[in-house]
Design a protein around this motif. Sequence first.
Motif, PDB file in Angstrom:
ATOM      1  N   ASN A  17       0.852  -1.188   0.000  1.00  0.00           N
ATOM      2  CA  ASN A  17       0.000   0.000   0.000  1.00  0.00           C
ATOM      3  C   ASN A  17       0.885   1.233   0.000  1.00  0.00           C
ATOM      4  O   ASN A  17       2.038   1.196   0.444  1.00  0.00           O
ATOM      5  N   ILE A  18       0.343   2.348  -0.450  1.00  0.00           N
ATOM      6  CA  ILE A  18       1.158   3.542  -0.658  1.00  0.00           C
ATOM      7  C   ILE A  18       1.742   4.091   0.649  1.00  0.00           C
ATOM      8  O   ILE A  18       2.782   4.762   0.648  1.00  0.00           O
ATOM      9  N   HIS A  19       1.098   3.788   1.803  1.00  0.00           N
ATOM     10  CA  HIS A  19       1.599   4.308   3.071  1.00  0.00           C
ATOM     11  C   HIS A  19       2.680   3.415   3.694  1.00  0.00           C
ATOM     12  O   HIS A  19       3.236   3.754   4.737  1.00  0.00           O
ATOM     13  N   GLN A  20       3.003   2.292   3.037  1.00  0.00           N
ATOM     14  CA  GLN A  20       4.017   1.376   3.560  1.00  0.00           C
ATOM     15  C   GLN A  20       5.341   1.582   2.834  1.00  0.00           C
ATOM     16  O   GLN A  20       5.376   1.678   1.603  1.00  0.00           O
ATOM     17  N   ASP A  39      10.940   1.520 -12.953  1.00  0.00           N
ATOM     18  CA  ASP A  39      11.277   0.366 -12.108  1.00  0.00           C
ATOM     19  C   ASP A  39      10.022  -0.355 -11.627  1.00  0.00           C
ATOM     20  O   ASP A  39       8.952   0.250 -11.491  1.00  0.00           O
ATOM     21  N   LEU A  40      10.187  -1.623 -11.304  1.00  0.00           N
ATOM     22  CA  LEU A  40       9.079  -2.422 -10.800  1.00  0.00           C
ATOM     23  C   LEU A  40       8.728  -2.005  -9.377  1.00  0.00           C
ATOM     24  O   LEU A  40       9.601  -1.715  -8.561  1.00  0.00           O
ATOM     25  N   SER A  41       7.446  -2.010  -9.071  1.00  0.00           N
ATOM     26  CA  SER A  41       6.972  -1.720  -7.718  1.00  0.00           C
ATOM     27  C   SER A  41       6.961  -3.002  -6.891  1.00  0.00           C
ATOM     28  O   SER A  41       7.218  -4.100  -7.404  1.00  0.00           O
ATOM     29  N   TYR A  42       6.649  -2.853  -5.623  1.00  0.00           N
ATOM     30  CA  TYR A  42       6.534  -4.005  -4.710  1.00  0.00           C
ATOM     31  C   TYR A  42       5.532  -5.025  -5.264  1.00  0.00           C
ATOM     32  O   TYR A  42       5.826  -6.214  -5.373  1.00  0.00           O
ATOM     33  N   ASN A  43       4.344  -4.539  -5.633  1.00  0.00           N
ATOM     34  CA  ASN A  43       3.309  -5.434  -6.156  1.00  0.00           C
ATOM     35  C   ASN A  43       3.687  -6.017  -7.513  1.00  0.00           C
ATOM     36  O   ASN A  43       3.369  -7.168  -7.810  1.00  0.00           O
ATOM     37  N   ASP A  44       4.370  -5.214  -8.332  1.00  0.00           N
ATOM     38  CA  ASP A  44       4.846  -5.730  -9.621  1.00  0.00           C
ATOM     39  C   ASP A  44       5.741  -6.952  -9.423  1.00  0.00           C
ATOM     40  O   ASP A  44       5.608  -7.959 -10.126  1.00  0.00           O
ATOM     41  N   ILE A  45       6.664  -6.842  -8.489  1.00  0.00           N
ATOM     42  CA  ILE A  45       7.618  -7.932  -8.261  1.00  0.00           C
ATOM     43  C   ILE A  45       6.901  -9.206  -7.840  1.00  0.00           C
ATOM     44  O   ILE A  45       7.220 -10.312  -8.297  1.00  0.00           O
ATOM     45  N   LEU A  46       5.889  -9.070  -6.982  1.00  0.00           N
ATOM     46  CA  LEU A  46       5.134 -10.247  -6.555  1.00  0.00           C
ATOM     47  C   LEU A  46       4.387 -10.879  -7.731  1.00  0.00           C
ATOM     48  O   LEU A  46       4.379 -12.100  -7.901  1.00  0.00           O
TER      49      LEU A  46
END
Length: 307
Positions: A17-20, A39-46
């Motif tokens: 989430n954006i606040h994390q 660059d890939l985001s946290y969710n992208d990587i998952l």
Amino acid sequence: MKEYGFEKNKNLVCGENIHQSATLYNAEFQVGYDIFGVDLSYNDILNVTMAVDIVAEFFDVPACSIVKMQAPTGVALGKDIEEAFEKALDCDPINALGSVVATSNTITKNTAEKIATIAPEVVVAPNFDELAIDLLKKTSKLVKLNTKLEEYKNLKNDDIKVTPFGILVQEKDTQELSKNNFKILTKTKPTPEQIEDAVFAWKIAKHAKSHAIVVAKDFKTSAIVQGQNDMLFAIEHALNKSCENSKDSVIACDLPLQSKLNIQDIVQGRIALVIQPAGHNNDKEIIKEADKYKLAMIKTGVTHQKG
């Protein structure tokens, strides 16, 4: 005693989430890749990880997986990547919008034109034609895998989960089907084509959250359901999603069937073959029910439970 020393790679824009806040660390065994675009985001990587995990199961044939919110929405094999994508998309074209698309072979301009219609968040492939890059990078992040999918499939990174009760470490689930744990349980025997579809569906169920139900035919999923608490509901949901496509298809369950009601629902969906781990005390009752309706059933002897 194995020790872990994580080396920081970079900070990510945010977490799930954006606040994390979130940070990417290097793994012990890590793929090589190039990124075209942001660059890939946290969710992208998952999502990319799940999508590539699935296509790596089919590294030696044209394969495509579509993943959204860490859930596969469609998987297929084809005579080429273009056909594989079209078949995978047909499983759930609505949820494919803004998803992650992964393929096992090079993406050409023709295939890129088809993929661009769903404006995926990320497209992953071993390679891209230059024209495909020019087309897709307008709307999507592109990841070119420099590690061969066969090598990716055999990466031995441990599965690590941090909990308030301690850090859980388990080895990666690399268990494969083999002649030693593969057994036909019923009087009705599946055809060679049905067995191939069953193995295809089983490999997809392996990467989905339990209870995972996959309906497939001709190396194409028509329904993928995962993360349900109730097996009966999961089967009914999968058959409803598959609709008329369930006729003469195979159904893969990552956990053992639990009652005769499961068989009765599967029969109503006109399924031809079930592949499941087996192992409950009521196995004989379930097999008897399958024989009653001339339904073929395969026991894998292994489970792929995944939370």
